[in-house]
Scaffold this active site. Structure first.
Site, mmCIF file in Angstrom:
data_model
loop_
_atom_site.group_PDB
_atom_site.id
_atom_site.type_symbol
_atom_site.label_atom_id
_atom_site.label_comp_id
_atom_site.label_asym_id
_atom_site.label_seq_id
_atom_site.Cartn_x
_atom_site.Cartn_y
_atom_site.Cartn_z
ATOM 1 N N ARG A 94 47.119 30.406 -168.597
ATOM 2 C CA ARG A 94 47.176 29.641 -167.352
ATOM 3 C C ARG A 94 46.689 28.208 -167.531
ATOM 4 O O ARG A 94 47.115 27.311 -166.802
ATOM 5 C CB ARG A 94 46.318 30.325 -166.290
ATOM 6 C CG ARG A 94 46.836 31.659 -165.845
ATOM 7 C CD ARG A 94 45.880 32.257 -164.854
ATOM 8 N NE ARG A 94 45.568 31.303 -163.799
ATOM 9 C CZ ARG A 94 46.341 31.052 -162.760
ATOM 10 N NH1 ARG A 94 47.471 31.713 -162.609
ATOM 11 N NH2 ARG A 94 45.982 30.163 -161.863
ATOM 12 N N CYS A 118 47.505 36.980 -162.148
ATOM 13 C CA CYS A 118 47.004 37.463 -163.425
ATOM 14 C C CYS A 118 46.056 38.609 -163.144
ATOM 15 O O CYS A 118 45.815 38.944 -161.984
ATOM 16 C CB CYS A 118 46.310 36.354 -164.199
ATOM 17 S SG CYS A 118 44.801 35.796 -163.449
ATOM 18 N N ARG A 123 44.980 33.622 -158.232
ATOM 19 C CA ARG A 123 44.663 32.331 -158.861
ATOM 20 C C ARG A 123 45.693 31.232 -158.571
ATOM 21 O O ARG A 123 46.438 30.799 -159.449
ATOM 22 C CB ARG A 123 44.496 32.500 -160.376
ATOM 23 C CG ARG A 123 43.299 33.350 -160.724
ATOM 24 C CD ARG A 123 43.107 33.496 -162.211
ATOM 25 N NE ARG A 123 42.413 32.364 -162.807
ATOM 26 C CZ ARG A 123 42.028 32.345 -164.077
ATOM 27 N NH1 ARG A 123 42.271 33.349 -164.859
ATOM 28 N NH2 ARG A 123 41.385 31.307 -164.548
ATOM 29 N N ARG A 400 41.600 35.783 -177.453
ATOM 30 C CA ARG A 400 41.877 34.530 -176.748
ATOM 31 C C ARG A 400 40.620 33.674 -176.660
ATOM 32 O O ARG A 400 40.716 32.453 -176.593
ATOM 33 C CB ARG A 400 42.348 34.814 -175.315
ATOM 34 C CG ARG A 400 43.730 35.418 -175.236
ATOM 35 C CD ARG A 400 44.138 35.557 -173.795
ATOM 36 N NE ARG A 400 43.832 34.324 -173.090
ATOM 37 C CZ ARG A 400 43.561 34.242 -171.796
ATOM 38 N NH1 ARG A 400 43.580 35.315 -171.033
ATOM 39 N NH2 ARG A 400 43.294 33.081 -171.236
HETATM 40 C C1 UD1 Z 1 38.172 28.092 -165.184
HETATM 41 C C2 UD1 Z 1 37.861 28.767 -166.494
HETATM 42 C C3 UD1 Z 1 37.598 30.250 -166.286
HETATM 43 C C4 UD1 Z 1 36.499 30.437 -165.239
HETATM 44 C C5 UD1 Z 1 36.818 29.659 -163.956
HETATM 45 C C6 UD1 Z 1 35.671 29.683 -162.964
HETATM 46 C C7 UD1 Z 1 39.071 27.453 -168.129
HETATM 47 C C8 UD1 Z 1 40.214 27.355 -169.074
HETATM 48 N N1 UD1 Z 1 38.987 28.577 -167.400
HETATM 49 O O1 UD1 Z 1 39.362 28.709 -164.681
HETATM 50 O O2 UD1 Z 1 37.188 30.816 -167.538
HETATM 51 O O3 UD1 Z 1 36.399 31.817 -164.928
HETATM 52 O O4 UD1 Z 1 37.079 28.286 -164.277
HETATM 53 O O5 UD1 Z 1 34.505 29.228 -163.528
HETATM 54 O O6 UD1 Z 1 38.232 26.562 -168.049
HETATM 55 N N2 UD1 Z 1 41.649 28.069 -156.698
HETATM 56 C C9 UD1 Z 1 42.452 27.807 -155.603
HETATM 57 N N3 UD1 Z 1 43.391 26.823 -155.702
HETATM 58 C C10 UD1 Z 1 43.540 26.076 -156.847
HETATM 59 C C11 UD1 Z 1 42.711 26.343 -157.938
HETATM 60 C C12 UD1 Z 1 41.770 27.341 -157.822
HETATM 61 O O7 UD1 Z 1 42.336 28.454 -154.566
HETATM 62 O O8 UD1 Z 1 44.414 25.197 -156.871
HETATM 63 C C13 UD1 Z 1 40.650 29.147 -156.595
HETATM 64 C C14 UD1 Z 1 40.881 30.259 -157.639
HETATM 65 O O9 UD1 Z 1 41.813 31.210 -157.171
HETATM 66 C C15 UD1 Z 1 39.498 30.819 -157.772
HETATM 67 C C16 UD1 Z 1 38.592 29.601 -157.606
HETATM 68 O O10 UD1 Z 1 39.386 28.606 -156.977
HETATM 69 O O11 UD1 Z 1 39.235 31.735 -156.746
HETATM 70 C C17 UD1 Z 1 38.055 29.039 -158.894
HETATM 71 O O12 UD1 Z 1 39.099 28.854 -159.817
HETATM 72 P P1 UD1 Z 1 39.080 27.679 -160.889
HETATM 73 O O13 UD1 Z 1 37.713 27.082 -160.930
HETATM 74 O O14 UD1 Z 1 40.233 26.772 -160.636
HETATM 75 O O15 UD1 Z 1 39.334 28.476 -162.249
HETATM 76 P P2 UD1 Z 1 40.168 28.010 -163.497
HETATM 77 O O16 UD1 Z 1 40.092 26.541 -163.655
HETATM 78 O O17 UD1 Z 1 41.508 28.667 -163.442
#
Ligand code: UD1
Length: 421
Positions: A94, A118, A123, A400
């Site tokens: 992702r 996922c 997400r 990974r």
């Molecule tokens: C990153 C990390 C992952 C970690 C997560 C939270 C990387 C490559 N991955 O994932 O290991 O578990 O941070 O610390 O650095 N959300 C929305 N809209 C968006 C984006 C996110 O609603 O556009 C929500 C997600 O569904 C989730 C929350 O925000 O519930 C946090 O997600 P996010 O911090 O974006 O995680 P990642 O960046 O995918």
């Protein structure tokens, strides 16, 4: 397909070096797209996700030369001629979405396959998209792809994230470095990996302030230059080995990690009964052979308890003295490891986003299946404290994000081996 065979019962003991951080290296690799000059990254871990990001950058026309002995990668995107992150790569990782901001900022166009659901929930990436739109991009979803355009370049914007998002913050800050004028990003994520990314961007000539706080101020510049940068150590990898040592009533020293980035993880391990000593770039844990005490945890964005350490603490609590609750607030459906741990005799009830755990003296080895990266790590920990043999299938998840996990655990005295079937 590879599996791990773990025979439990060994107390972990010894010294380990932390590898480079996967979650810092991935956005930093994507950020090299912002410059036409070569960047040299050091302390890049040898992981499947890193290889996937290198493949993605190569598919766009960049060169990615890895020197495994030096743990370095030289990246050059001077001749970039593709702007599309294909489904085949995005579906395996992702974090591919992190090329969206840099491509849009430097080339005014980007197409990234829409990441689907996922194992740990839906997400969404709506906030990544809204941040790009706030900077003047038009974004459409066409045939499963996010198609973003900004033919006249991006413009600085004042944007507030509804939810704290690590990847969304990273995409927005990268895009803002080359946008015209000033950007303010509010309710930004404060994770140490964001701080690392900002330090790299600054080394490339970006003008950013506020990293580590919830407001980032960015003054756009017309171009960024190449840079040499050493990626921060992996706090989640280090935390995983500390928990494994605590669960097995052992002692371990992790070299190359600072206690500040581990933060609340260290506090929780101390509450579980570990004696923790922190030195310059060194964290030691000693259980003095005692059984850990159960600790309650609730996940939150940094500086709260990291969701990426939740599964490992579930394993610790499963063999700890007393009752505990583990609450997952960041992701939906991230308690998958519990079903497998129950098969090993763990006493855990789930209600919504909460697991109620009654610690038992010992788990029993069983065949189990990994469902995501951190869940896999927690099953390895469970196997290390179980009586008899645990076979963990689908360990491609663990490859990974953990560099040579079996080798590192073997150095600490664990009985773990990889088999291929
Ligand atoms: C990153 C990390 C992952 C970690 C997560 C939270 C990387 C490559 N991955 O994932 O290991 O578990 O941070 O610390 O650095 N959300 C929305 N809209 C968006 C984006 C996110 O609603 O556009 C929500 C997600 O569904 C989730 C929350 O925000 O519930 C946090 O997600 P996010 O911090 O974006 O995680 P990642 O960046 O995918």
């Amino acid at each position: 397909m590879d599996s791990f065979i773990v025979r439990g019962g060994q107390r972990l003991h010894g010294v380990l070096s932390a590898s480079g951080s996967k979650n810092a290296a991935l956005p930093i690799m994507a950020a090299t797209l912002l410059s036409a000059e070569q960047c040299l990254l050091r302390r890049v871990p040898n992981l499947r996700d890193i290889a996937t990001m290198a493949t993605l950058l190569s598919s766009l026309g960049a060169t990615a030369d890895r020197d495994p002995k030096e743990a370095s990668v030289a990246l050059n995107s001077c001749a970039l001629d593709q702007f599309r992150a294909p489904y085949d790569l995005v579906k395996t990782m992702r974090a591919s979405i992190l090329v969206l901001g840099p491509l849009l900022a430097r080339f005014g166009q980007a197409e990234v396959s829409f990441p689907g659901g996922c194992a740990i929930g839906s997400r969404p990436v709506d906030l990544h998209i809204r941040a790009m739109e706030a900077m003047g991009a038009t974004v459409a979803v066409e045939s499963g792809y996010i198609v973003a355009k900004a033919p006249r370049g991006l413009s600085g914007a004042d944007f507030c994230f509804d939810t704290v998002t690590v990847g969304g913050t990273e995409n927005a800050v990268m895009a803002a470095t080359l946008a015209r004028g000033h950007s303010t990003l509010r309710n930004a994520a404060r994770e140490p990996e964001i701080v690392d990314l900002v330090q790299f961007l600054r080394a490339m000539g970006a003008r950013i302030e506020g990293e580590g706080t919830d407001t980032l101020e960015i003054e756009g510049v017309s171009a960024l230059h190449g840079a040499t940068y050493e990626v921060m150590p992996d706090r989640i990898e280090a935390g995983t080995y500390l928990v494994a040592a605590a669960a097995t009533r052992g002692d371990v020293k992790i070299d190359g990690i600072s206690s500040e980035v581990l933060g609340v993880v260290i506090d929780k391990l101390a509450l579980a009964g570990a004696e923790i000593t922190c030195g310059e770039g060194l964290v030691s844990l000693d259980m003095k052979t005692k059984r850990p005490t159960a600790v309650d945890i609730e996940t939150e964005p940094f500086p709260g308890f990291p969701t990426d350490m939740q599964a490992q603490f579930t394993a610790l609590n499963a063999v700890a003295l007393g009752h505990s609750s583990v609450v997952e607030t960041v992701f939906e459906n991230r308690l998958m490891q519990v079903h497998e741990m129950r098969r090993m005799g763990a006493e855990i009830d789930i209600a919504g986003d909460r697991a109620q755990i009654t610690g038992c003296e010992q788990l029993q080895g069983a065949p189990v299946m990994a469902s995501d990266l951190r869940a896999s790590a927690s099953l390895v920990i469970a196997g290390l404290v179980a009586d008899g043999e645990t076979r963990i299938d689908r360990i491609y998840h663990i490859d990974r994000g953990y560099e040579n996990i079996e080798g590192k655990l073997q150095c600490l005295g664990a009985d773990i081996r990889r088999i291929s079937t």
